[in-house]
Write a protein that holds these residues in place. Structure first.
Motif, PDB file in Angstrom:
ATOM      1  N   THR A 157      11.364 -20.565  19.110  1.00 18.22           N
ATOM      2  CA  THR A 157      12.774 -20.499  18.766  1.00 18.22           C
ATOM      3  C   THR A 157      13.529 -21.557  19.553  1.00 18.22           C
ATOM      4  N   ILE A 166       8.840 -17.592  21.288  1.00 20.27           N
ATOM      5  CA  ILE A 166       9.694 -16.449  21.005  1.00 20.27           C
ATOM      6  C   ILE A 166       9.439 -15.307  21.983  1.00 20.27           C
ATOM      7  N   ILE A 327      13.040 -18.248  14.184  1.00 21.53           N
ATOM      8  CA  ILE A 327      11.781 -18.791  14.704  1.00 21.53           C
ATOM      9  C   ILE A 327      11.159 -19.726  13.678  1.00 21.53           C
TER      10      ILE A 327
END
Length: 456
Positions: A157, A166, A327
Motif C-alpha cells: 500500500t 500491507i 493495495i
C-alpha cells in the motif's frame, strides 16, 4: 512380454559391442576420489528387431544412472544429433576402453564424419546451459529460498513517497488482516480497496472507547518504531524487559489506531495533552458516538487464518462503506516466488551434501564450471578443424582441475567464461568444417551392422 535385458544378460548373449570408462576418466580429469562410470553400446536380440518392436529396449542403465549402455539404433541416432556424450565415446583414449568388438572398431574408422557444425549447437549449447546451471547454484547459495512466503508478502500500500507491505501498515495501527475485506477496483488490475470490520475488532479484541482514548493521549506514533528497533538490536535485554517492551508496543499500536480513526473518520482533532481543555469533551463525544455505531460486519479477511491460501480473498461490501487504504497485489511476483521455492526445495533434497559443502564458500558449482570450460574449448577446437579432443591431459587438464578445485572466485570465473564464449562464437562464424552429417551414409552403416548381426 519378454524379459528386459540387463548388463549381465547382454554380456552372456554376446550382444555387447563396446564398453568404456566415461566422464572424468575419459577426459583425463580423474583424481583419486573419482568414481568409475561406464558407457556402452549393445545389439538388441534378433527377436526384438524382427517382431512388432513393442519389446524393443533402447538402453540399460544402473539405478544411479552412472552406468548407461545404448542399443545400436539409439546410439546411431544420438550420433546424428551430435550428442556430446555419445560422440566423445568414439574419441576416448585407449586406456579407457574396457571392451571393443570388431564391429565397433570398424565404425570408429568413420568417426570424423560425425564432426560437423551440428556440434556447435550441442557442445556450445550444453556449455552455456552449464553456465546457467552454475549461476543458478550461485543464486541458490547466496539467496536461499528457505521461507515459503504468502500472498500478503506481495501486497503493498502507499506509504509517504513510496510503498510498504500491507501487513506492516496494518501492524503499525494495531489492525488485523482477518478483519479486512478486499474489493477489486474496476479497470485497475490487482488493485483492491481495503475495508475494515471495526465492530468485530472491538468486540473480539476487547477494545473499549476508554482504551482508545487513553492510548491516544498517552502515546506517541513514532514510539513503535523505536521500541521495535530496541527489541531487534539490544542484545542485553532480559526476557522480563522484552515482555514489557512488547506490552508497550501493543499499547502504542492502540494509540496509533485511535489516531488513524481520528484523522480518517474526522471524529477527533487535537494534539493537546491538556485533558482540561474545553474542546476535549466535545471531541471525545464525537469519537464515542462513532465508536458505538460500529457493528460487526463479517468480512472474510485477506487470507485464511491458517495462512495456507495461495490467493487473496474478496469480500462483499455494503454501499457507502469507505476503504481505509488501497493495495496493489504483485501476483506475478508471488507466482515466481512459488516456482523458485519449489525448485530450491527439490534441489536441496537432491543435492550431493559433500559437493554442496565444497562449493559453499566460493558460491558456485566448481564441477559444472569445469565442464563449461571444457565444452567451450572443445567447441573452439572443433570449429577450427582441429578434431575432437576428448582427452585433455596434454591440453588444459591443469587449468580445468584448478577450476574444479575452486582456485578462482565466482565473478572471476564468470568473466573468464564470457571471454571463452566470445572466442567460441568467433571460431564458429569462421569455421569451414562440414555443415551436417551424411544421414544416408550413417543409415548404410547401420544396415551393414544389422546384416552382420543377423547373418545376412
Amino acid at each position: 512380454m519378454m524379459k528386459k535385458e540387463t548388463f549381465e544378460s547382454i554380456r552372456e548373449k554376446g550382444l555387447l559391442l563396446y564398453e568404456y570408462m566415461r566422464g572424468s576418466h575419459s577426459y583425463g580429469l580423474n583424481t583419486a576420489e573419482s568414481d568409475i562410470d561406464t558407457g556402452g553400446v549393445f545389439l538388441a536380440p534378433a527377436e526384438q528387431l524382427l517382431g512388432l518392436g513393442k519389446d524393443y529396449q533402447d538402453q540399460v542403465e544402473s539405478e544411479t544412472h552412472d552406468d548407461v549402455w545404448f542399443e545400436m539404433n539409439k546410439f546411431m541416432n544420438l550420433l546424428l544429433s551430435s550428442n556430446p556424450t555419445v560422440l566423445e565415446s568414439l574419441f576416448i583414449p585407449d586406456d579407457c576402453i574396457i571392451y571393443e568388438h570388431p564391429i565397433m572398431t570398424e565404425l570408429k574408422k568413420h568417426r570424423n564424419k560425425f564432426i560437423t557444425k551440428k556440434c556447435f549447437d550441442s557442445f556450445g549449447g550444453y556449455a552455456i546451459s552449464q553456465i546457467r546451471k552454475a549461476r543458478g547454484l550461485n543464486k541458490k547459495i547466496v539467496n536461499p529460498v528457505v521461507e515459503r512466503k504468502e500472498p500478503l508478502d506481495f501486497a503493498y500500500t502507499f506509504f509517504r513517497q513510496g510503498s510498504t507491505k500491507i501487513e506492516n501498515w496494518l501492524e503499525h495501527r494495531g489492525l488485523y488482516q482477518k478483519y479486512c475485506g478486499l474489493v477489486n477496483i474496476p479497470n485497475m488490475d490487482m488493485t483492491m480497496g481495503v475495508y475494515y470490520d471495526w465492530g468485530n475488532h472491538f468486540l473480539n479484541e476487547n477494545v473499549t472507547f476508554e482504551d482508545l482514548k487513553n492510548a491516544f493521549y498517552e502515546t506517541e506514533e513514532d514510539e513503535t518504531i523505536e521500541l521495535i528497533h530496541q527489541l531487534k538490536n539490544d542484545t542485553t535485554l532480559t526476557e522480563e524487559k522484552k515482555e514489557k517492551i512488547n506490552c508497550r508496543i501493543k499499547y502504542v499500536q492502540l494509540g496509533n489506531m485511535a489516531r488513524f480513526i481520528s484523522t480518517f473518520y474526522k471524529v477527533s482533532f487535537s494534539d493537546t495533552r491538556d485533558k482540561s481543555h474545553p474542546i476535549l469533551k466535545w471531541l471525545d463525544d464525537t469519537f464515542e458516538k462513532w465508536f458505538k455505531q460500529q457493528k460487526p460486519i463479517g468480512y472474510k479477511g485477506m487470507v485464511g487464518e491458517d495462512r495456507l491460501s495461495n490467493e487473496l480473498r474478496l469480500s462483499s461490501v455494503s454501499k457507502g462503506e469507505k476503504p481505509i487504504c488501497y493495495i496493489n497485489y504483485n501476483k506475478d511476483g508471488y507466482s515466481q516466488h512459488c516456482r523458485e521455492y519449489k525448485e530450491y526445495k527439490e534441489w536441496e533434497e537432491k543435492r550431493n551434501p559433500v559437493r554442496y559443502k565444497s562449493n559453499l564458500n566460493k558460491n558456485y558449482d566448481a564441477k559444472n564450471m569445469m565442464h563449461s570450460f571444457r565444452l567451450l574449448q572443445m567447441c573452439i577446437e572443433i570449429a577450427k578443424g582441429e578434431g575432437f579432443k576428448a582427452d585433455r591431459r596434454d591440453i588444459d587438464r591443469e587449468f580445468l582441475l584448478d577450476v574444479k578445485n575452486h582456485k578462482y572466485e565466482y565473478d572471476e570465473i564468470i568473466q573468464m567464461l564470457e571471454g571463452k564464449k566470445e572466442e567460441m562464437d568467433k571460431a564458429i562464424i569462421e569455421s569451414t568444417i562440414p555443415d551436417k552429417i551424411d544421414e544416408k551414409f550413417v543409415n548404410e552403416l547401420l544396415i551393414n551392422i544389422r546384416k552382420k548381426q543377423l547373418g545376412l
